[in-house]
Design a protein around this motif. Sequence first.
Motif, PDB file in Angstrom:
ATOM      1  N   GLU A  83      46.888 -58.992  -5.362  1.00 25.49           N
ATOM      2  CA  GLU A  83      47.526 -57.894  -4.712  1.00 25.49           C
ATOM      3  C   GLU A  83      46.863 -57.226  -3.848  1.00 25.49           C
ATOM      4  O   GLU A  83      45.902 -56.371  -4.304  1.00 25.49           O
ATOM      5  CB  GLU A  83      48.637 -57.191  -5.731  1.00 25.49           C
ATOM      6  N   ILE A  84      47.140 -56.903  -2.439  1.00 21.69           N
ATOM      7  CA  ILE A  84      46.375 -56.080  -1.525  1.00 21.69           C
ATOM      8  C   ILE A  84      47.430 -55.228  -0.852  1.00 21.69           C
ATOM      9  O   ILE A  84      48.596 -55.836  -0.228  1.00 21.69           O
ATOM     10  CB  ILE A  84      45.542 -56.816  -0.743  1.00 21.69           C
ATOM     11  N   ASN A  85      47.282 -53.905  -0.829  1.00 24.84           N
ATOM     12  CA  ASN A  85      48.123 -53.106  -0.199  1.00 24.84           C
ATOM     13  C   ASN A  85      49.732 -53.143  -0.613  1.00 24.84           C
ATOM     14  O   ASN A  85      50.686 -53.174   0.244  1.00 24.84           O
ATOM     15  CB  ASN A  85      48.039 -53.225   1.178  1.00 24.84           C
ATOM     16  N   GLU A 230      43.171 -65.695   7.262  1.00 23.30           N
ATOM     17  CA  GLU A 230      44.338 -66.012   8.009  1.00 23.30           C
ATOM     18  C   GLU A 230      45.668 -65.102   7.439  1.00 23.30           C
ATOM     19  O   GLU A 230      46.564 -64.895   8.161  1.00 23.30           O
ATOM     20  CB  GLU A 230      44.779 -67.599   7.539  1.00 23.30           C
ATOM     21  N   CYS A 231      45.540 -64.420   6.362  1.00 20.87           N
ATOM     22  CA  CYS A 231      46.717 -63.697   5.567  1.00 20.87           C
ATOM     23  C   CYS A 231      46.520 -62.329   6.231  1.00 20.87           C
ATOM     24  O   CYS A 231      47.685 -61.552   6.286  1.00 20.87           O
ATOM     25  CB  CYS A 231      46.703 -63.389   3.972  1.00 20.87           C
ATOM     26  N   CYS A 232      45.291 -61.802   6.820  1.00 17.32           N
ATOM     27  CA  CYS A 232      45.164 -60.538   7.437  1.00 17.32           C
ATOM     28  C   CYS A 232      45.388 -60.351   8.664  1.00 17.32           C
ATOM     29  O   CYS A 232      45.362 -61.166   9.430  1.00 17.32           O
ATOM     30  CB  CYS A 232      43.605 -60.162   6.991  1.00 17.32           C
ATOM     31  N   SER A 233      45.997 -59.086   9.005  1.00 17.99           N
ATOM     32  CA  SER A 233      46.617 -59.059  10.295  1.00 17.99           C
ATOM     33  C   SER A 233      45.229 -58.828  11.499  1.00 17.99           C
ATOM     34  O   SER A 233      45.414 -59.135  12.434  1.00 17.99           O
ATOM     35  CB  SER A 233      47.660 -58.054  10.613  1.00 17.99           C
ATOM     36  N   LYS A 234      44.094 -58.271  10.741  1.00 20.89           N
ATOM     37  CA  LYS A 234      43.082 -58.081  11.875  1.00 20.89           C
ATOM     38  C   LYS A 234      41.867 -57.880  10.707  1.00 20.89           C
ATOM     39  O   LYS A 234      41.865 -57.209   9.883  1.00 20.89           O
ATOM     40  CB  LYS A 234      43.202 -56.608  12.632  1.00 20.89           C
ATOM     41  N   VAL A 235      41.035 -58.859  11.170  1.00 18.81           N
ATOM     42  CA  VAL A 235      39.554 -58.919  10.639  1.00 18.81           C
ATOM     43  C   VAL A 235      38.567 -58.446  11.349  1.00 18.81           C
ATOM     44  O   VAL A 235      38.555 -58.449  12.560  1.00 18.81           O
ATOM     45  CB  VAL A 235      39.464 -60.495  10.224  1.00 18.81           C
ATOM     46  N   PHE A 270      40.358 -54.068   3.506  1.00 19.54           N
ATOM     47  CA  PHE A 270      41.222 -54.141   2.306  1.00 19.54           C
ATOM     48  C   PHE A 270      41.925 -52.814   2.396  1.00 19.54           C
ATOM     49  O   PHE A 270      43.058 -52.467   1.925  1.00 19.54           O
ATOM     50  CB  PHE A 270      40.862 -54.612   1.028  1.00 19.54           C
ATOM     51  N   MET A 271      40.976 -51.766   2.586  1.00 25.93           N
ATOM     52  CA  MET A 271      41.518 -50.348   2.562  1.00 25.93           C
ATOM     53  C   MET A 271      42.441 -49.852   3.583  1.00 25.93           C
ATOM     54  O   MET A 271      43.246 -49.182   3.495  1.00 25.93           O
ATOM     55  CB  MET A 271      40.382 -49.356   2.244  1.00 25.93           C
ATOM     56  N   PRO A 272      42.108 -50.496   4.874  1.00 20.25           N
ATOM     57  CA  PRO A 272      42.960 -49.622   6.118  1.00 20.25           C
ATOM     58  C   PRO A 272      44.494 -50.012   5.849  1.00 20.25           C
ATOM     59  O   PRO A 272      45.013 -51.240   5.670  1.00 20.25           O
ATOM     60  CB  PRO A 272      42.355 -50.379   7.113  1.00 20.25           C
ATOM     61  N   LYS A 276      48.001 -55.470   7.647  1.00 19.69           N
ATOM     62  CA  LYS A 276      49.042 -55.915   6.913  1.00 19.69           C
ATOM     63  C   LYS A 276      48.470 -57.324   6.507  1.00 19.69           C
ATOM     64  O   LYS A 276      47.990 -58.279   7.099  1.00 19.69           O
ATOM     65  CB  LYS A 276      50.132 -56.249   7.894  1.00 19.69           C
ATOM     66  N   PHE A 277      48.977 -57.744   5.148  1.00 12.67           N
ATOM     67  CA  PHE A 277      48.704 -59.040   4.671  1.00 12.67           C
ATOM     68  C   PHE A 277      50.097 -59.728   4.437  1.00 12.67           C
ATOM     69  O   PHE A 277      51.136 -59.078   3.764  1.00 12.67           O
ATOM     70  CB  PHE A 277      47.926 -58.800   3.227  1.00 12.67           C
ATOM     71  N   GLU A 278      49.970 -60.955   4.877  1.00 10.99           N
ATOM     72  CA  GLU A 278      51.179 -61.886   4.496  1.00 10.99           C
ATOM     73  C   GLU A 278      50.660 -63.133   4.223  1.00 10.99           C
ATOM     74  O   GLU A 278      49.875 -63.648   4.683  1.00 10.99           O
ATOM     75  CB  GLU A 278      52.068 -62.044   5.840  1.00 10.99           C
ATOM     76  N   ASN A 279      51.623 -63.912   3.333  1.00 12.72           N
ATOM     77  CA  ASN A 279      51.194 -65.238   2.829  1.00 12.72           C
ATOM     78  C   ASN A 279      51.356 -66.252   4.023  1.00 12.72           C
ATOM     79  O   ASN A 279      52.314 -66.076   4.840  1.00 12.72           O
ATOM     80  CB  ASN A 279      52.356 -65.571   1.735  1.00 12.72           C
ATOM     81  N   ILE A 280      50.555 -67.247   3.964  1.00 12.56           N
ATOM     82  CA  ILE A 280      50.447 -68.081   5.097  1.00 12.56           C
ATOM     83  C   ILE A 280      51.617 -69.212   5.038  1.00 12.56           C
ATOM     84  O   ILE A 280      52.029 -69.514   3.911  1.00 12.56           O
ATOM     85  CB  ILE A 280      49.030 -68.871   5.509  1.00 12.56           C
TER      86      ILE A 280
END
Length: 871
Positions: A83-85, A230-235, A270-272, A276-280
């Motif tokens: 679980e992230i955010n 891939e799950c993260c909106s911005k790396v 992870f902290m910002p 946004k994180f979404e499942n692929i």
Amino acid sequence: MQDRKFWKHPDVVYIASRWSSYTNHSVIDQIKLSLSDKQLELFRNTCFGYFLDLPKASTQLQVIHCLINRELKHTPDDVFALEINNKKLFFGLREFGIVTGLNCVSDGTPINVPDSKCSLLSSYFPEKITVPKSHLRALFLAKKFIDDDSAVSLAVLFFINDFLFSYEDNEYQISNRDFYLVESGQFNSYPWGIDVYKKLSDSVRHELKSTNKYYRLGGLPLALQIWIFECCSKVDEDIAIRVANSIPRILNWKTIAESPWQKYIEKCLFMPTKNKFENIVASEDEVSKFKLPEPRDYNAEILKLEPKGSSHGLDMLTNEVIELRKELVKVNEYNKALEEKIDLGFTQIKEFVVNSNKQLLEDISLLFAKSGGSNSVIREVREPSKKQVDETFSGGLDFNRGLGHDAHVMRSNQNKESQVLKASVRFADTGNFERVSSKIAEDVAGIAIEKVLSEVVADINVQEAADVNTVGAQPDDATEDCQKSLHTLDDFIFLDEDLSQINRTEESYLKKRAPVDQNKKKVTPKKRGRKKNPGKLITSPYTQHFESGGTLCVTRQFFETKHPFSYATGGDNESDLIDSFTKWLYMGTKKRGKKPYTDALNVISPAFELDICNVAERHWFFKLAHSGQEWCDEHIDVIFYYLRKKGKYEANSNVRFTTTDCVFKTKITTSFFQLCDAHENKKSYKVKDSDDIARYIYGRRLLASTSWDKVDYVLFPLNIKEGCHWIFVMFDIGQWSLEVYDSFPARDGVNFEVKNIVEMLSIVLPYYLNVVKFYDKRPELKATPKYSGIDEFEKIEFHFITKGVPRQQDDSLDCGVFVAAFAEFISNGQHIVNQQVKANILRRRFGAILWEYARRKQASDLQSEDERPDR
């Protein structure tokens, strides 16, 4: 009590850990270099051919660590969930297939391996039944191929074992089955994704333990890393960048930082809240091209596994924490009871001292009257004030000072104009009373203080006061009385075991009235000064010693040996010393258990004084000298402190150097981040000559330190990876360069974290060298080519020395030993390159010389000299 959400328990302290993987990230480059163009085309036509387009990527172990810290507790056995955010993410076999493109669906066809060796194995390894992974790699990289087909087959085997499974070099044996799969071509339809995912899942899922220090990732951890990207909106671009939008998705990412700091990953990835994180989700092309298992509703599966409001879902780790808390409560209660009883004991001792002094004075007055003194005695007893008593016992039983208060006895006749005689009662022989005080033992184990005083040897002299005020005629009996022999405490004996009162006996008094041999001189024992409490930083070495007569300045004598390296003479003497130390080190060690000694055998009493610290446990030396033990900051600081003394006091040394301590790295990183914050806020970065780093340069921060303008080299021990690794850096002032020596470098280049800390050092130091006017103190440097064109704030050059540098063994904890060895090489004027470093021998040697130094210093009862630098 609700069950916790995450696998990592918030109330458990997890020790610093080291993460590793045997994934060979250079495998694609090595295949391209070893195969011809024709062979590469054949390899591209296999099921692994698309991996030839893999961008430069490496497994960032800190990213995997961050993911494991967020793993959820109640999850299906074959899914890695986190679980992230406040967003639940799931990494299962289907997601693994989407990322890697490997076959993740088995058709159930069994593989029938013939009993005989396949031709590929027989041709290249005729004498082996199984082949070590390292042998296959060596053969492939040597390009000793019989034909193109066998070359491609060896490349496939090399790719599978070095990249997909990350097997250890010498442990894993490639079997006839693997050779047969590749030779027969069945590997193209084999479900490699199932096997690789299982190995990866087994190494990361529910593996985090509070006591584990080493973690090794199996399978293909790079797939898990690409999945979270891939799950993260911005790396963050300093971690990885997207270079394509193709399938499979492992081809889309290029890693930038090989080993980014874990704190940096937490902060930027992870902290910002904006991230946004979404499942692929598999696209149509991915579903049609790849063999993927059916999609699953992970949320529904987790709901079935999570306990519903029950309080019985605590796992083994939680129960262990609860038990530890109970034990902690018991320990606190025990300590509280111990403190109360010790306080009671000290209170009783205070009362005894006051009452016994008072009773003694009363008995002495009666003694004067009975022995022919004046007809009447007027007594005035001045008891110690409450402040004086509290000062006496605030730091323990200090009998040298606690009973040194004057008690005044006044005598007069009945006439108002009679002479007033003042007498002073004091303990004249403090050494005797120390022997008495040693009779009082503190039985901590039984939580009791023994109140047995078998004898009193200390003399009590009744001295005439110097200032005698005469108002009228002096009676003859008073003059005669004052000239009588003095009385001592031996006139009295202590009868009661509880020391509640002191009784005088006539027998003892008559015995002491016998003639005394005047030729027999009393020798006052040598007064021992208080030993200073050592500290890592500079503290005042001056100590005042008080007696009842005022302040007594005690001349201090110093231990002549400056540093323990004087005992490192080599030859038979050093060998005998190491043998003696080894016998002492392992005497009474336990064969089982985590601790090498029992509590009783672990104690060093009195503690060894190593100037900047006191060592009261043998376990300190055990960690220093026994193989497989990790050194702490104190071990490094002690060795670098004595190297600093060696450089300061050895007049015949051709090397001018000084050292810092472990705290220096923290000061550098703090200043660096302040510099970054000032740069971001467009403010000037100001440093002061009173800052800690400036005090290091001045030579005012550490004991036995030397100003940097008087040396040619400064030696830094730097701690990397949250306390798990040490590196050695030497500042060559004449060459304006930092030379970095790492006994455990990264496999494919310089460690990113090492480079970061060294670069911080190279940026921060010029600011402080400028503020302390270092260049004005070394004007000859400006005439050298290195300094002629250098700006005052230009960062220092740094070089990673790798060729010929001694290396520690994999998975060893000897990095601290190598750092100490590197520093000693420099102090002796030797080069580090091409030196032989045997960690086990060096451990014993360092332990032996420190042990011998402390032992001799303790036996001599002397102290080290004042090492405070000039202000």
